[in-house]
Design an enzyme around this catalytic site. Structure first.
Site, short mmCIF file in Angstrom:
data_model
loop_
_atom_site.label_atom_id
_atom_site.label_comp_id
_atom_site.label_asym_id
_atom_site.label_seq_id
_atom_site.Cartn_x
_atom_site.Cartn_y
_atom_site.Cartn_z
N TYR A 29 50.14 47.76 43.55
CA TYR A 29 49.91 46.32 43.42
C TYR A 29 51.24 45.65 43.13
O TYR A 29 52.05 46.14 42.36
CB TYR A 29 48.95 46.04 42.26
CG TYR A 29 48.82 44.58 41.91
CD1 TYR A 29 47.81 43.79 42.47
CD2 TYR A 29 49.73 43.97 41.05
CE1 TYR A 29 47.71 42.45 42.17
CE2 TYR A 29 49.64 42.61 40.75
CZ TYR A 29 48.63 41.86 41.31
OH TYR A 29 48.54 40.52 41.02
N GLU A 60 50.24 37.46 45.90
CA GLU A 60 49.62 38.70 45.47
C GLU A 60 49.48 39.64 46.66
O GLU A 60 48.98 39.23 47.71
CB GLU A 60 48.25 38.40 44.87
CG GLU A 60 47.72 39.51 44.02
CD GLU A 60 46.47 39.09 43.25
OE1 GLU A 60 46.50 39.13 42.01
OE2 GLU A 60 45.48 38.73 43.89
#
Lengths: 389, 290
Positions: A109, A197
């Site tokens: 991530y 993101e």
């Protein structure tokens, strides 16, 4: 403002953030051509909506043949997806993004967001890719590595090293990761993003990093200097009443109750909703007519509030500062006649020229207007009126 | 006494000759504020509202000994104006402008942090010290002189609350609208420190709202450092998650920044938290009569 994955990836590509080859289509019959153009023998077909959790909602499919690409594309175009972020009504997918398959070694991530408490943007990385980051933050916060970035000095080598070592990357991977993270910083800062993101960020079999997903949000205050991004706005993703209000300089948010409210100032508007609830009612909306409320903004406000059929009564709460209450009172009378407001309206005007304003309301022949003296009195009266007592 | 601005503050207006600048400068002068001049690049040498106009803040400070600046320039130029004021020796900067990009505010705030200057705002109504000086856009008549200090994230809600305090038979020492943006100059804590020291202020009112965690940080600070009674109201108990409620900073992100979490923290710190926005005035009176 938020944008779609395929749009975020266009921006990524511009700044050298690696992405898989892909193409956005709006008609299922274009799916096979798109897949051929991308090449390879495995594709991912993804619904384009402004919400996360698309995979679980059935909006992301792995296709192992051109026939499957077409099949999934036709299933997704026109599909209403319900995910944990869409609410129970779901969101209609009108666009599909087809992307080449990627040989995944590891899912990570990587994201960037404004940290309000630290008053700086932070870049965050985690070894827990492909799962909800909010869940990781709540359950295993030690698995999230954060670096604060001062915009005066920008993204430095140590930022990349802190993240990379935290992710347990190898020496060769660290170099690649550094380039990736630096490019992502540029994406965030040069476009005045409020959020970037990548979940998952993929480490491929040949040790390259690639953004498998992409989510971006922007600072609305900065859109004036990013015309290209402002053009990416998808009105289908927004509430039509909120768009209309915005076009007239009003700020509107629809809620589920039956007491409409129209207020000048965001803080006072929120407080008005709060006191309606405290008095036993349910607010139907947030509506801030702004610091320069006038007869025409009041008229527009009524029009927008009354589009909601649940509204049984309206509270107009204006604290006049620069705005003169007598003008607002006349505006209310005018607007009530022209837009034919049939539900009871409780009016509370305070501040500049309030006495004159109350007199204007009192003298009017309109029977559905009720005058209130203060915030508490106004809330009690409007809740009563909405209940029909 | 009072905080930040008073009768002897020497105020300039940046954006002096513009529509907003002209209107609000006139109102400030009418209130009695010592407006000594203004800045509009390209109009230096002119006279506006009976005061000199300068091309730069530097020139204005040199000629007028200004120590306070009221900024009323469009969002694209506002951060520049803040940095110019700080670089030119202004001590109190009040930035009214709404809609400044967050990145610009972060940089401007960092810059002011390296100078001996207090930044209020942006996206705020400004500062008023009752009967002395108004450096902002609020309706002056509402703020009758008294012993209650007011710190608020909002505009009209500040007027509403000041009015309640006055109707309760009290008055305002200084009221500050700190602004509704995600990043703002002076925080609640910065102003609590000033009010704690101010002899004219006997009680402090905090008007917060959803979004961010400034009120929670303030609660921790109050517990350890503030001896004066504090009354607080947090707007937005009924606001839905993930929706921006008018102010750029008024948004519940995930489950963070709710009104409830802020009220709980304040109660824990010994603050008198008021549930109803209609009861702030009477609650302040109660804590002062204790």
């Amino acid at each position: 403002m938020n944008i779609h994955e395929y749009q975020a990836k266009q921006i990524f590509a511009k700044y050298g953030v690696p992405i898989p080859k892909g193409k956005m289509i709006e008609k299922a019959e274009d799916a096979i051509d798109a897949a051929r153009e991308i090449g390879g023998n495995i594709w991912v077909v993804k619904a384009q909506i402004h919400a996360g959790g698309r995979g679980k909602g059935g909006g992301v499919k792995l296709a192992r043949s051109l026939d499957e690409v077409e099949k999934y594309a036709s299933e997704i175009v026109g599909m209403t997806l319900v995910t944990h972020q869409t609410g129970p009504a779901g969101k209609l997918a009108k666009k599909v993004y087809i992307e080449g398959g990627v040989d995944i070694k590891k899912e990570l991530y990587l994201g960037m967001v404004l940290d309000r408490a630290k008053e700086l943007p932070v870049m965050m990385a985690s070894t827990e890719g492909g799962v909800e980051i909010e869940k990781v933050a709540a359950e295993t916060p030690e698995r999230i590595i954060k670096v604060e970035i001062d915009p005066l000095t920008g993204f430095q080598g140590y930022h990349a090293r802190e993240l990379a070592f935290g992710l347990n990357l190898s020496k060769e991977q660290i170099k690649e990761f550094g380039k990736f993270a630096k490019a992502l910083y540029k994406v965030y800062t040069l476009n005045d993003a409020s959020l970037v993101e990548i979940n998952p960020l993929v480490l491929t079999a040949d040790d390259k990093f690639i953004a498998l997903d992409a989510k971006m949000g922007f600072d609305d205050n900065a859109l004036f200097r990013h015309k290209d991004i402002a053009e990416m706005r998808d009105l289908d993703e927004e509430d039509p009443a909120e768009i209309e209000a915005g076009n007239y300089g009003l700020s509107y948010v629809k809620l589920d109750g039956n007491v409409g409210c129209m207020v000048n100032g965001a803080g006072l508007a929120m407080s008005t909703m709060d006191i309606i609830k405290l008095e036993g009612g349910e607010p139907a909306n947030f509506l801030d007519v702004g610091g320069k409320a006038s007869a025409s903004t009041v008229a527009k406000g009524f029009e927008i509030i009354l589009k909601d059929p649940n509204v049984k009564a309206i509270l107009v709460n204006i604290f006049g500062g620069i705005v003169r209450c007598d003008r607002i009172a006349n505006g209310i009378l005018e607007a009530t006649e022209t837009t034919r407001v049939e539900v009871p309206i409780v009016v509370r005007l305070d501040g500049t020229n309030a006495k004159e304003a109350i007199e204007i309301i009192r003298k009017s022949s309109l029977t559905n207007i009720i005058s209130a003296t203060d915030l508490g009195d106004a809330a009690r009266k409007v809740v009563k009126a909405a209940k029909g007592v | 006494m009072s905080i930040l601005v008073n009768k002897s503050s020497r105020v300039i207006v940046q954006g002096f000759t513009g529509k907003e600048g002209t209107f609000h400068a006139e109102q400030c002068i009418a209130y009695g504020t010592n407006v000594v001049g203004g800045v509009t690049p390209g109009k230096g040498g002119q006279t506006h509202l009976g005061r000199p106009v300068f091309n730069t803040v530097k020139e204005a400070v040199k000629a007028t000994e200004a120590d306070t600046s009221l900024i009323l320039v469009p969002p694209a130029f506002a951060a520049d104006a803040v940095i110019e004021a700080a670089a030119s020796g202004i001590k109190v900067i009040v930035c009214i402008t709404e809609g400044i990009p967050t990145r610009d505010v972060i940089i401007a705030k960092k810059f002011t942090g390296n100078h001996d200057v207090t930044l209020i705002g942006p996206n705020c109504p400004g500062i008023i010290t009752a009967d002395e000086a108004k450096v902002g856009i609020m309706p002056g008549f509402v703020f009758k002189k008294g012993k209650v200090g007011l710190i608020s994230k909002s505009g009209t809600l500040t007027y509403e609350m000041a009015n309640q305090v006055v109707l309760a038979g009290l008055g305002i020492s200084t009221a500050i609208g700190i602004g509704g943006d995600p990043i703002i100059g002076s925080t609640i804590i910065d102003l609590l420190k000033l009010f704690e020291k101010d002899k004219k202020t006997e009680a402090i009112v905090i008007i917060g709202e959803i979004g961010g965690d400034m009120e929670i940080q303030a609660a921790e600070y109050i517990k350890e450092n503030i001896t004066k009674p504090v009354v607080a109201f947090i707007a937005g108990s009924t606001a839905p998650k993930g929706k921006r409620m008018g102010h750029a900073g008024a948004i519940i992100a995930g489950s963070k920044g709710t009104a409830q979490e802020k009220m709980d923290a304040l109660v824990k710190a010994g603050v008198t938290v008021v549930d109803s926005p209609a009861d702030v005035g009477i609650k302040v009176k109660k804590v002062l009569n204790k």
